[in-house]
Design an enzyme around this catalytic site. Structure first.
Site, mmCIF file in Angstrom:
data_model
loop_
_atom_site.group_PDB
_atom_site.id
_atom_site.type_symbol
_atom_site.label_atom_id
_atom_site.label_comp_id
_atom_site.label_asym_id
_atom_site.label_seq_id
_atom_site.Cartn_x
_atom_site.Cartn_y
_atom_site.Cartn_z
ATOM 1 N N ILE A 157 73.515 18.768 -17.056
ATOM 2 C CA ILE A 157 73.261 19.130 -15.527
ATOM 3 C C ILE A 157 72.191 19.943 -15.042
ATOM 4 C CG2 ILE A 157 74.326 19.379 -13.270
ATOM 5 C CD1 ILE A 157 77.066 18.515 -14.731
ATOM 6 N N ALA B 106 74.029 19.826 -26.314
ATOM 7 C CA ALA B 106 73.043 18.729 -26.587
ATOM 8 C C ALA B 106 71.738 19.291 -27.708
ATOM 9 C CB ALA B 106 72.250 18.582 -25.288
ATOM 10 N N LEU B 107 71.449 20.676 -27.670
ATOM 11 C CA LEU B 107 70.593 21.041 -28.706
ATOM 12 C C LEU B 107 70.897 20.769 -30.116
ATOM 13 C CD1 LEU B 107 68.831 24.106 -26.912
ATOM 14 C CD2 LEU B 107 67.696 21.595 -27.358
ATOM 15 N N HIS C 297 65.917 25.876 -18.366
ATOM 16 C CA HIS C 297 66.945 25.656 -19.514
ATOM 17 C C HIS C 297 67.037 24.078 -19.508
ATOM 18 C CE1 HIS C 297 69.184 26.183 -22.754
ATOM 19 N NE2 HIS C 297 70.581 25.711 -22.279
ATOM 20 N N PHE D 51 80.112 19.961 -23.820
ATOM 21 C CA PHE D 51 80.105 20.901 -22.833
ATOM 22 C C PHE D 51 80.892 20.754 -21.530
ATOM 23 C CE2 PHE D 51 77.791 23.845 -19.882
ATOM 24 C CZ PHE D 51 77.628 25.163 -20.775
ATOM 25 N N THR E 243 67.345 27.047 -13.824
ATOM 26 C CA THR E 243 66.401 27.522 -14.392
ATOM 27 C C THR E 243 65.787 26.557 -15.344
ATOM 28 O OG1 THR E 243 67.878 27.824 -16.413
ATOM 29 C CG2 THR E 243 67.934 29.663 -14.753
#
Length: 140
Positions: free
Chosen positions: A68, A42-43, A74, A11, A72
């Protein structure tokens, strides 16, 4: 000579390059080979490791990426669930070093990713190496 799979959530390319550099150096200095698999985030890292593990081609895995904190929830979801997924796989007997950084800002990520500073990529690879050796020691 065994082969390690580096699974990177690419990312933040400039940060991932540093993580990969540290991980590759640690594996190569231990006398092993490596391949790299890139996933979107990462998921996806634990799922990619689970799928690759079924091939039997890899002795261990290194999870790499950077999350990072944003504005939110998330951040918490990605951090917690990627870590939980990796721990679940480790408890199933896979040798995995977790080098997914979870940080507040990019400055923290740079310090942790840079091989000349905290070298968390190299540290994750060394953890995978240690678990691989431990598994070899206790394998029936």
């Amino acid at each position: 000579m065994s082969t390690f799979l580096l699974v990177e959530a690419r990312f933040y390319p400039h940060l991932n390059d540093m993580l990969l550099d540290g991980a590759r150096r640690a594996i190569e200095s231990a006398g092993h080979k490596h391949e790299t698999l890139t996933v979107p985030g990462a998921l996806e890292v634990p799922g990619a490791i689970a799928l690759a593990a079924r091939s039997g081609r890899y002795c261990a895995f290194v999870a790499l990426g950077v999350v990072i904190r944003g504005e939110t929830y998330h951040f918490e979801l990605v951090s917690n669930e990627s870590g939980r997924g990796l721990m679940d796989l480790t408890l199933q007997g896979y040798a995995i070093g977790n080098g997914i950084l979870t940080v507040e800002n990019e400055a923290q990520a740079i310090v942790r990713a840079d091989p000349a500073q905290a070298d968390k990529g190299g540290g994750a690879a060394k953890a995978a190496l240690a678990l691989f050796e431990l598994r070899e020691q206790y394998a029936p």
